[in-house]
Design a protein around this motif. Sequence first.
Motif, mmCIF file in Angstrom:
data_model
loop_
_atom_site.group_PDB
_atom_site.id
_atom_site.type_symbol
_atom_site.label_atom_id
_atom_site.label_comp_id
_atom_site.label_asym_id
_atom_site.label_seq_id
_atom_site.Cartn_x
_atom_site.Cartn_y
_atom_site.Cartn_z
ATOM 1 N N LEU A 1 0.663 -1.326 -0.042
ATOM 2 C CA LEU A 1 0.059 -0.085 0.060
ATOM 3 C C LEU A 1 0.820 1.315 0.062
ATOM 4 O O LEU A 1 0.531 2.079 -0.694
ATOM 5 C CB LEU A 1 -0.888 0.041 1.299
ATOM 6 C CG LEU A 1 -2.030 -1.114 1.143
ATOM 7 C CD1 LEU A 1 -2.813 -1.008 2.323
ATOM 8 C CD2 LEU A 1 -2.824 -0.933 -0.026
ATOM 9 N N VAL B 1 -8.679 -17.427 17.034
ATOM 10 C CA VAL B 1 -8.971 -16.110 16.439
ATOM 11 C C VAL B 1 -7.792 -16.018 15.023
ATOM 12 O O VAL B 1 -8.400 -15.552 14.124
ATOM 13 C CB VAL B 1 -9.100 -15.055 17.323
ATOM 14 C CG1 VAL B 1 -9.553 -13.837 16.535
ATOM 15 C CG2 VAL B 1 -10.123 -15.160 18.241
ATOM 16 N N MET C 1 -8.666 -15.543 11.045
ATOM 17 C CA MET C 1 -8.261 -14.595 10.413
ATOM 18 C C MET C 1 -7.221 -14.986 9.139
ATOM 19 O O MET C 1 -7.411 -14.277 8.046
ATOM 20 C CB MET C 1 -7.474 -13.651 11.011
ATOM 21 C CG MET C 1 -8.313 -12.661 11.933
ATOM 22 S SD MET C 1 -7.555 -11.683 13.002
ATOM 23 C CE MET C 1 -6.711 -10.448 11.994
ATOM 24 N N GLY D 1 -9.754 -16.166 6.647
ATOM 25 C CA GLY D 1 -10.332 -15.438 5.995
ATOM 26 C C GLY D 1 -9.798 -14.790 4.994
ATOM 27 O O GLY D 1 -10.162 -14.678 3.738
ATOM 28 N N LEU D 2 -8.486 -14.369 5.155
ATOM 29 C CA LEU D 2 -7.477 -13.662 4.347
ATOM 30 C C LEU D 2 -7.410 -14.778 2.939
ATOM 31 O O LEU D 2 -7.616 -14.068 1.956
ATOM 32 C CB LEU D 2 -6.048 -13.390 4.730
ATOM 33 C CG LEU D 2 -6.149 -12.072 5.614
ATOM 34 C CD1 LEU D 2 -4.726 -12.108 6.406
ATOM 35 C CD2 LEU D 2 -6.083 -10.721 4.576
ATOM 36 N N LYS E 1 -4.541 -5.596 -2.847
ATOM 37 C CA LYS E 1 -4.677 -4.681 -2.377
ATOM 38 C C LYS E 1 -5.650 -4.725 -0.980
ATOM 39 O O LYS E 1 -5.742 -4.269 0.083
ATOM 40 C CB LYS E 1 -5.145 -3.289 -3.019
ATOM 41 C CG LYS E 1 -3.839 -2.870 -3.835
ATOM 42 C CD LYS E 1 -4.198 -1.855 -4.807
ATOM 43 C CE LYS E 1 -3.112 -1.042 -5.324
ATOM 44 N NZ LYS E 1 -3.323 -0.653 -6.471
ATOM 45 N N ALA E 2 -6.898 -5.473 -1.745
ATOM 46 C CA ALA E 2 -7.913 -5.608 -0.718
ATOM 47 C C ALA E 2 -7.191 -6.379 0.745
ATOM 48 O O ALA E 2 -7.774 -6.136 1.593
ATOM 49 C CB ALA E 2 -9.080 -6.318 -1.124
ATOM 50 N N ILE F 1 -5.143 -4.366 3.108
ATOM 51 C CA ILE F 1 -6.185 -3.484 3.966
ATOM 52 C C ILE F 1 -6.395 -4.390 5.181
ATOM 53 O O ILE F 1 -6.529 -4.046 6.352
ATOM 54 C CB ILE F 1 -7.200 -3.046 3.181
ATOM 55 C CG1 ILE F 1 -6.909 -1.790 2.419
ATOM 56 C CG2 ILE F 1 -8.268 -2.167 4.368
ATOM 57 C CD1 ILE F 1 -7.916 -1.396 1.438
ATOM 58 N N LEU F 2 -7.091 -5.570 4.640
ATOM 59 C CA LEU F 2 -7.690 -6.430 5.862
ATOM 60 C C LEU F 2 -6.374 -6.709 6.501
ATOM 61 O O LEU F 2 -6.583 -6.758 7.924
ATOM 62 C CB LEU F 2 -8.329 -7.583 5.143
ATOM 63 C CG LEU F 2 -8.803 -8.571 6.212
ATOM 64 C CD1 LEU F 2 -9.956 -7.818 6.804
ATOM 65 C CD2 LEU F 2 -9.661 -9.738 5.440
ATOM 66 N N VAL G 1 -5.518 -3.948 8.982
ATOM 67 C CA VAL G 1 -6.760 -3.778 10.032
ATOM 68 C C VAL G 1 -6.568 -4.947 11.020
ATOM 69 O O VAL G 1 -6.570 -4.567 12.258
ATOM 70 C CB VAL G 1 -8.192 -3.730 9.416
ATOM 71 C CG1 VAL G 1 -9.078 -3.782 10.573
ATOM 72 C CG2 VAL G 1 -8.330 -2.508 8.438
ATOM 73 N N GLY G 2 -6.339 -6.231 10.350
ATOM 74 C CA GLY G 2 -6.242 -7.222 11.497
ATOM 75 C C GLY G 2 -4.890 -6.862 12.374
ATOM 76 O O GLY G 2 -4.946 -7.089 13.689
ATOM 77 N N LEU H 1 -3.656 -4.308 13.578
ATOM 78 C CA LEU H 1 -4.125 -3.281 14.411
ATOM 79 C C LEU H 1 -5.013 -3.537 15.410
ATOM 80 O O LEU H 1 -5.161 -3.512 16.650
ATOM 81 C CB LEU H 1 -4.980 -1.889 13.690
ATOM 82 C CG LEU H 1 -4.105 -0.971 13.042
ATOM 83 C CD1 LEU H 1 -4.830 0.196 12.298
ATOM 84 C CD2 LEU H 1 -3.036 -0.323 14.017
ATOM 85 N N ASN H 2 -5.822 -4.803 14.949
ATOM 86 C CA ASN H 2 -6.841 -5.510 16.031
ATOM 87 C C ASN H 2 -6.212 -6.322 16.665
ATOM 88 O O ASN H 2 -6.807 -6.513 17.854
ATOM 89 C CB ASN H 2 -7.914 -5.769 15.166
ATOM 90 C CG ASN H 2 -9.240 -5.101 15.414
ATOM 91 O OD1 ASN H 2 -9.872 -5.146 16.193
ATOM 92 N ND2 ASN H 2 -9.613 -4.345 14.335
ATOM 93 N N ILE I 1 -5.774 -5.480 20.314
ATOM 94 C CA ILE I 1 -7.003 -5.116 21.165
ATOM 95 C C ILE I 1 -7.550 -6.849 21.352
ATOM 96 O O ILE I 1 -8.260 -6.893 22.246
ATOM 97 C CB ILE I 1 -7.862 -4.402 20.353
ATOM 98 C CG1 ILE I 1 -7.339 -3.264 19.754
ATOM 99 C CG2 ILE I 1 -9.039 -4.153 20.908
ATOM 100 C CD1 ILE I 1 -7.955 -2.125 19.221
ATOM 101 N N ILE I 2 -7.695 -7.534 20.477
ATOM 102 C CA ILE I 2 -8.286 -9.106 20.624
ATOM 103 C C ILE I 2 -7.335 -9.789 21.560
ATOM 104 O O ILE I 2 -8.102 -10.248 22.669
ATOM 105 C CB ILE I 2 -8.251 -9.684 19.283
ATOM 106 C CG1 ILE I 2 -9.204 -9.021 18.322
ATOM 107 C CG2 ILE I 2 -8.789 -11.109 19.568
ATOM 108 C CD1 ILE I 2 -8.869 -9.878 16.877
#
Lengths: 223, 57, 255
Positions: free
Chosen positions: C80, C132, C136, C139-140, C155-156, C159-160, C163-164, C166-167, C170-171
């Motif tokens: 990106l 989890v 992920m 899913g990817l 590219k999609a 992004i995922l 975001v993952g 970053l998450n 938190i998870i």
Amino acid sequence: MTSWALALFLRDLRLSVRVGGSALVGVLFFLAVVTVIPFGVGPDLNLLSRIGPAILWIGALLATLLGLDRLFQADRDDGTLDLMLMAGRPLELVVLIKCLAHWVATGLPLVVAAPLLAVFLNLEPLAMGAVTLTLLVGTPALTLIGAIGAALTVSLRRGGLLLAVLVVPLAIPVLIFGVSAADAAIHDPVPFLTPFLILCALSLIAAVIGPVASAAALRFASD
Amino acid sequence: MDLGPHSGFIIASYGLCLVTVLGLIAWVRIDKAIQEKALRELAEQGVSRRRPDAGGR
Amino acid sequence: MAFWDYANPTRFLRLVQVVLPWLTGLCVLAFAAGFYMSFFVAPEDYQQGQTVRIMYIHVPAAWLSMMCYSIMAVSSLGTLVWKHPLADVSAKAAAPIGAAFTFMSLVTGSLWGKPMWGTYWVWDARLTSVLVLLIMYLGLMTLWRTMDDPIKAGKAAAILTLVGALNLPIIKFSVDWWNTLHQPASVMRMDGPTIHPDILWPLLVMAIAFTLLFFVLHLMAMRNEILRRRVRTLRLRAATSAHPRSATATAQPAE
């Protein structure tokens, strides 16, 4: 600036209320999920009142996920999305407004329906209030996180199921703190405010990450 | 050597890891064979990686 | 800058050709040493007995499942931000390998847990987070498979992945919170207070062996992905050149 934002908000709101009545369908689905659970776990009222907040939260999560696949897809199909991209408005803001309209049309009815469904689950008035409050704060996060999935799968013909798979892991923290906060209000192992404030923080984080990531995904999907 | 009362679990975990790694290696090798075969077939058909400069178009 | 020199896929393939045999040899050596040490050098644990030997594959697999996601996250940044042409190849090639290592760490963890905890699965914070992570990864991989165009899919997925990334903290944090809420510290801690050198050395050697294995597989998968993209471009070119008349007709409607 506010006029176009308001116009977009009202347009999206009108579309989602009128076309197919997705708001009502979401609430109906919520009702169906909550009705099905006692058939699975048995009609024990004590058990139901103990796991009631969890049931309501999972129902809300599923109902939100199901409504998300049309968030950008309808606009992409008829070309509106390309116009929005070319209009020169910040796409992140457009996404945020669309999410807000989507939440008002589908998330807010869930929040309103939650106290009613809580009656079926034998929740105390205090618990009812707590669940409703956590849903009010938490469901925007679900919509905003889900927007990322909706934007990523926008070009796919049948992206609904994939969207749910992609979004569920990201939504786990919201679910955990939503249910914890509601539980904390009923039988307090921890003060209510701690998980509740973390839930608020998660919603705010989602309000940043969600629009930025979905806008990036929409830009890449269009060119 | 003696692996104690839980030898089954130890052997099973090492065995499963071995199977997974072998599976990964097989996937990589088979994938390579498929792609190289496709490239060879395309080369035989006369589709080359060079852009046809001489043709003009 | 060397990093950009290998942006050219042909150059990269040549580098892989040179490096791969050495890396494979090192990997085999490291595994030989690691297996020898973990079975014959390392002592059995006074509490867990011989089952502690599962640790020598469980911990490296868990370590790789996280390292692989970090590599994917860095590659996604490469896609990106720097638009490095090999970055999305690297991210795509890493996903199945990472999923496999995550799966290994889950399975060995559960096989280790049965004699230790008496059940195959506990909703322990660590196991749950790894589960989890596996979802992920899968899913990817699905997202990659469902999209036709490798550039758009890259590219999609980037992004995922970000975001993952970053998450994930938190998870992890929320799962820890959830776990302490529901299970008041009765679960046995896997890692003891101190790690004795007799255990640490085999563990380190095995971790190095697993890391080398990852890089061998990753390079091979990246090479496959580059070849696959070549095949795709050539097929597209063959398809367009098979109908040159229609192509020129649309390009120049008038004579």
